[in-house]
Design a protein around this motif. Structure first.
Motif, PDB file in Angstrom:
ATOM      1  N   ALA A 142       0.876  -1.103  -0.122  1.00  0.00           N
ATOM      2  CA  ALA A 142       0.044   0.146   0.072  1.00  0.00           C
ATOM      3  C   ALA A 142       0.778   1.175   0.146  1.00  0.00           C
ATOM      4  N   PHE A 143       0.506   2.256  -0.765  1.00  0.00           N
ATOM      5  CA  PHE A 143       1.562   3.301  -1.090  1.00  0.00           C
ATOM      6  C   PHE A 143       0.569   4.424  -1.590  1.00  0.00           C
ATOM      7  N   ASN A 144       1.030   5.657  -1.020  1.00  0.00           N
ATOM      8  CA  ASN A 144       0.420   6.868  -1.248  1.00  0.00           C
ATOM      9  C   ASN A 144       1.242   7.322  -2.413  1.00  0.00           C
ATOM     10  N   GLU A 145       0.759   7.511  -3.711  1.00  0.00           N
ATOM     11  CA  GLU A 145       1.415   8.009  -4.794  1.00  0.00           C
ATOM     12  C   GLU A 145       1.838   9.411  -4.637  1.00  0.00           C
ATOM     13  N   VAL A 146       0.851  10.306  -3.756  1.00  0.00           N
ATOM     14  CA  VAL A 146       0.935  11.729  -3.586  1.00  0.00           C
ATOM     15  C   VAL A 146       1.861  12.009  -2.824  1.00  0.00           C
ATOM     16  N   THR A 147       1.896  11.452  -1.528  1.00  0.00           N
ATOM     17  CA  THR A 147       2.962  11.854  -0.785  1.00  0.00           C
ATOM     18  C   THR A 147       4.154  10.898  -0.876  1.00  0.00           C
ATOM     19  N   GLN A 148       4.180   9.795  -1.561  1.00  0.00           N
ATOM     20  CA  GLN A 148       5.184   8.764  -1.751  1.00  0.00           C
ATOM     21  C   GLN A 148       5.515   8.012  -0.161  1.00  0.00           C
ATOM     22  N   GLU A 149       4.520   7.908   0.317  1.00  0.00           N
ATOM     23  CA  GLU A 149       4.489   7.418   1.480  1.00  0.00           C
ATOM     24  C   GLU A 149       4.296   5.835   1.573  1.00  0.00           C
ATOM     25  N   PHE A 150       4.893   4.908   2.093  1.00  0.00           N
ATOM     26  CA  PHE A 150       4.597   3.421   2.333  1.00  0.00           C
ATOM     27  C   PHE A 150       3.742   3.321   3.632  1.00  0.00           C
ATOM     28  N   LEU A 151       2.392   2.470   3.372  1.00  0.00           N
ATOM     29  CA  LEU A 151       1.748   2.257   4.554  1.00  0.00           C
ATOM     30  C   LEU A 151       1.939   0.760   5.213  1.00  0.00           C
ATOM     31  N   PRO A 152       1.563   0.774   6.502  1.00  0.00           N
ATOM     32  CA  PRO A 152       1.803  -0.154   7.060  1.00  0.00           C
ATOM     33  C   PRO A 152       0.961  -1.582   6.616  1.00  0.00           C
ATOM     34  N   PHE A 153       1.674  -2.754   6.914  1.00  0.00           N
ATOM     35  CA  PHE A 153       1.271  -4.091   6.572  1.00  0.00           C
ATOM     36  C   PHE A 153      -0.375  -4.185   6.604  1.00  0.00           C
ATOM     37  N   GLN A 154      -1.015  -3.606   8.036  1.00  0.00           N
ATOM     38  CA  GLN A 154      -2.217  -3.638   8.375  1.00  0.00           C
ATOM     39  C   GLN A 154      -3.056  -3.066   7.185  1.00  0.00           C
ATOM     40  N   GLU A 155      -2.467  -1.947   6.717  1.00  0.00           N
ATOM     41  CA  GLU A 155      -3.359  -1.563   5.298  1.00  0.00           C
ATOM     42  C   GLU A 155      -3.244  -2.231   3.852  1.00  0.00           C
ATOM     43  N   THR A 156      -2.186  -2.711   4.111  1.00  0.00           N
ATOM     44  CA  THR A 156      -2.003  -3.772   2.636  1.00  0.00           C
ATOM     45  C   THR A 156      -2.692  -4.846   2.857  1.00  0.00           C
ATOM     46  N   ILE A 157      -3.013  -5.509   4.048  1.00  0.00           N
ATOM     47  CA  ILE A 157      -3.629  -6.667   4.070  1.00  0.00           C
ATOM     48  C   ILE A 157      -5.296  -6.600   3.708  1.00  0.00           C
ATOM     49  N   GLN A 158      -5.556  -5.225   3.630  1.00  0.00           N
ATOM     50  CA  GLN A 158      -7.021  -5.077   3.213  1.00  0.00           C
ATOM     51  C   GLN A 158      -7.512  -5.362   2.369  1.00  0.00           C
ATOM     52  N   GLY A 214       9.767   3.983   6.884  1.00  0.00           N
ATOM     53  CA  GLY A 214       8.571   2.955   7.224  1.00  0.00           C
ATOM     54  C   GLY A 214       8.950   1.799   6.627  1.00  0.00           C
ATOM     55  N   LEU A 215       9.907   1.438   6.040  1.00  0.00           N
ATOM     56  CA  LEU A 215      10.182  -0.016   5.632  1.00  0.00           C
ATOM     57  C   LEU A 215      10.590  -0.973   6.575  1.00  0.00           C
ATOM     58  N   GLU A 216      10.905  -2.221   6.195  1.00  0.00           N
ATOM     59  CA  GLU A 216      11.169  -3.348   6.999  1.00  0.00           C
ATOM     60  C   GLU A 216      12.583  -3.250   7.308  1.00  0.00           C
ATOM     61  N   GLY A 217      13.534  -2.920   6.098  1.00  0.00           N
ATOM     62  CA  GLY A 217      14.853  -3.345   6.069  1.00  0.00           C
ATOM     63  C   GLY A 217      15.242  -3.314   4.733  1.00  0.00           C
ATOM     64  N   ILE A 218      16.230  -3.974   4.579  1.00  0.00           N
ATOM     65  CA  ILE A 218      16.975  -4.223   3.130  1.00  0.00           C
ATOM     66  C   ILE A 218      17.184  -5.843   2.773  1.00  0.00           C
ATOM     67  N   VAL A 219      17.252  -6.011   1.435  1.00  0.00           N
ATOM     68  CA  VAL A 219      17.734  -7.257   1.244  1.00  0.00           C
ATOM     69  C   VAL A 219      18.898  -6.998   0.202  1.00  0.00           C
ATOM     70  N   ALA A 220      20.212  -7.427   0.657  1.00  0.00           N
ATOM     71  CA  ALA A 220      21.395  -7.186  -0.393  1.00  0.00           C
ATOM     72  C   ALA A 220      21.467  -8.640  -1.155  1.00  0.00           C
ATOM     73  N   LYS A 221      22.131  -8.248  -2.307  1.00  0.00           N
ATOM     74  CA  LYS A 221      21.862  -9.318  -3.527  1.00  0.00           C
ATOM     75  C   LYS A 221      23.277  -9.240  -4.171  1.00  0.00           C
ATOM     76  N   ASN A 222      23.645 -10.680  -4.284  1.00  0.00           N
ATOM     77  CA  ASN A 222      25.099 -10.895  -5.062  1.00  0.00           C
ATOM     78  C   ASN A 222      24.679 -10.528  -6.586  1.00  0.00           C
ATOM     79  N   LEU A 223      25.674  -9.656  -7.045  1.00  0.00           N
ATOM     80  CA  LEU A 223      25.438  -9.298  -8.327  1.00  0.00           C
ATOM     81  C   LEU A 223      25.671 -10.381  -9.333  1.00  0.00           C
ATOM     82  N   LYS A 224      26.324 -11.292  -9.199  1.00  0.00           N
ATOM     83  CA  LYS A 224      26.767 -12.513  -9.958  1.00  0.00           C
ATOM     84  C   LYS A 224      25.718 -13.699  -9.756  1.00  0.00           C
ATOM     85  N   SER A 225      24.898 -13.608  -8.957  1.00  0.00           N
ATOM     86  CA  SER A 225      24.168 -14.808  -8.639  1.00  0.00           C
ATOM     87  C   SER A 225      22.883 -15.203  -9.542  1.00  0.00           C
TER      88      SER A 225
END
Ligand code: AMP
Length: 588
Positions: free
Chosen positions: A306-322, A400-411
């Motif tokens: 769930a994402f507000n395109e105007v304010t560019q804000e991410f909404l919490p999972f409780q919103e998305t799950i709706q 407001g995000l959970e964290g990051i995912v690092a990815k191997n460039l060659k994988s």
């Protein structure tokens, strides 16, 4: 093969308590199955009508089956209910009644084949609309009156979605390897084939009809989902850079719905993390894929949040799950607009990209998404510096995000596997393990004192040991439930209660009730400790346990519906987390 012979094997499988014996029996059974029967036999043995993405679900209501039994043997429903209550198993209850009956009169048996039974079950399950209840009862009564008591026991359990023979996908793959080659040598090839089509029946059929070479050469198929790649975890920035051996991609981690999107011309289907088809939830994304992606055939993946395109804000999972609903989805699109952050490309116009390196896949994906508004590539940086990684992580959390995912460039894209080619790092809470754990419920306890009125006292939970396909206990969870949750747990678990310990469970603790390893819950804890009472990662009778475990839930999300038992946190991950925890203590 006659269905009666199949149920003889089911009887044998039900009695065994070792996985190796189980594979032997399964192998003996599968050897006798013809190429035309193999797919259906696999589905029936798994207790399903089809793989999850086909949305062909069993689960015929108890009441319909009770009516059908009453009709076919001419017995009052109350009597059936009485025996059902005593045995807790409608299949067994019907078998007992039929056995009593057949002492008095001979009954005409139809000698159904496996395929006959499968066809009838498809017919019953797919009957819908007005008058369908009566049709279902009639079809089911005919089936019962022309089957043996043992067949009836398994037909009913199958219809209720309660077959529970106790083996998982990997056990079947191992048995298939032994059947086709005499040993386990081809288990990996079969596993790979399964990972790219998510359909065990289909893998069995290709193996039986076209041989092992066809399995080795199997390609990604549009509208058959690929089993998703999974991320390992690390807790320090230093460890991530070390694991990645320098420069890597670091992407924002979005907490929404994983979407695997398949497009062929104007047909689009979306699959969830656990391979259910979820197209109906995302009409807005489907439309955007058709309108903005100019490729005839593509499979790509992203997270819808769930994402507000105007304010560019991410909404919490409780919103998305709706958005997880079947009705009024069009209204919800306005209320909860989603944005899809695409992070991988698996297939494009006849070419499989699973073995192409990440950086190349990403480059093509970015070009393809040029014209999209609702879909954009996940935000990322490329870095080899711990400091830059840390800054990007902190920024993501601030947004407001959970964290990051690092990815191997060659994988490669590691379908169906958790590898260090993707490393996730989530927000850490002081005094807590940095990541939550996904545990499988394998039993539950009855409550004492004030809780007794709910009869629910806590859960026995396990992690998954992929090496030996076993569930190993790690924690009892007895606190942190509210009354509503307790009632919900009790009613969910009552339906999957088992008399004996499931074959794939390794436990020293004996709960008041065992349950089929099926439901996954998310748990937080302060620490991983060593303990003689749990079997997770056991060495010299000492395993791993959780200190201060507590359930992470909201009422609508008590169970992780997007995860199967085998998707739970693994023993290997626990051992790794234990090591990391020690390291971070030393460095403090
Ligand atoms: P977890 O469910 O905590 O094991 O984290 C893995 C999940 O993170 C994946 O299954 C995805 O649904 C989700 N995810 C969110 N953002 C990304 C991303 N940029 N790359 C890969 N996975 C992501």
């Amino acid at each position: 093969m006659k269905f009666e012979e199949l149920t003889e094997y089911f009887d044998k499988l039900e009695k065994v308590s070792s996985r190796l014996t189980m594979i032997d029996i399964l192998t003996e059974l599968l050897k006798k199955i013809s190429p035309d029967e193999i797919a259906k036999t696999i589905y029936i043995s798994q207790g399903v009508l089809a793989p999850p993405f086909m949305n062909l679900k069993l689960g015929i209501a108890d009441k319909i089956i009770e009516d059908a039994i009453a009709n076919s043997i001419n017995i009052p429903k109350q009597q059936i209910e009485q025996i059902y209550r005593k045995t807790g198993d409608l299949g067994l209850a019907a078998k007992q009644i039929l056995e009593e009956r057949s002492k008095l009169q001979t009954i005409n048996k139809n000698e159904y084949s496996i395929l006959d039974i499968y066809k009838i079950m498809i017919k019953i399950s797919s009957t819908s609309g007005k008058g369908s209840k009566d049709i279902k009862i009639k079809l089911f009564s005919n089936l019962i009156s022309s089957s043996t008591p043992r067949e009836v026991k398994y037909i009913i359990r199958y219809a209720l979605g309660q077959l529970r023979l106790g083996f998982g996908d990997y056990t079947i793959l191992e048995a298939l390897s032994v059947v086709s080659t005499g040993n386990r040598q081809f288990k990996l090839e079969l596993e790979h084939a399964y990972n790219i089509c998510s359909d065990l029946g289909y893998v069995g059929e290709i193996l039986y009809k076209k041989g092992i070479n066809a399995i080795k050469n199997m390609q990604v198929t549009l509208f058959k989902p690929i089993r998703p790649a999974l991320a390992e975890r690390e807790v320090t920035f230093h460890q991530i850079i070390e694991r990645m051996k320098g420069k890597c991609a670091v992407e924002q981690k979005y907490d929404g719905f994983r979407c695997q999107i398949h497009k062929k011309n104007n047909i689009v289907k979306i699959f969830s993390r656990n391979l259910d088809e979820t197209t109906h939830m995302f009409p807005d994304i489907v439309k955007e894929v058709i309108n903005s992606i100019n490729e005839n055939e593509i499979i790509f993946e992203g997270e819808a949040i769930a994402f507000n395109e105007v304010t560019q804000e991410f909404l919490p999972f409780q919103e998305t799950i709706q958005r997880k609903r079947v009705y009024n989805i069009i209204d919800k699109i306005k209320e909860v607009p989603l944005h899809l952050f695409a992070f991988d490309l698996m297939y494009l116009n006849g070419v499989t990209y699973l073995n192409v390196e990440y950086e190349k896949r990403r480059e093509i994906l970015e070009k393809i998404l040029k014209n999209s508004k609702l879909i954009s590539p996940s935000k990322r940086i490329i870095t080899g510096s711990e400091n830059e990684l840390e800054t990007f992580f902190e920024e993501s959390i601030e947004n407001g995000l959970e964290g990051i995912v690092a990815k191997n460039l060659k994988s490669n894209y590691t379908a169906g596997a958790r590898k260090f080619t993707w490393i996730k790092m989530k927000r850490s809470y002081k005094g807590e393990l940095s990541d939550s754990l996904d545990l499988v419920i394998i039993g539950y306890f009855l409550g004492k004192g004030s809780r007794a009125e709910f009869k629910f006292g806590g859960l026995l939970c396990a992690v998954y040991n992929k090496k030996n396909d076993m569930f190993e206990t790690i924690s009892k969870i007895g606190t942190g439930f509210n009354e509503k949750e307790m009632i919900k747990f009790q009613s969910l678990l009552d339906r999957i209660k088992l008399k004996n310990k499931p074959v794939r469970v390794d436990s020293v603790i004996v709960p008041d009730f065992w349950v089929e390893p099926k439901y996954v819950i998310t748990v937080r804890a302060d620490e991983i400790t060593k303990s003689p009472t749990h079997t997770c990662g056991k060495k010299d009778n000492i395993g791993y346990a959780l200190r201060f475990p507590r359930l992470v839930s909201s009422e609508e999300k008590i169970i992780r519906n997007d995860k199967n038992a085998e998707d739970a946190t693994t023993t290997e991950e626990i051992i790794e987390m234990f090591k990391q925890q020690k390291l971070s203590k030393i460095s403090e």
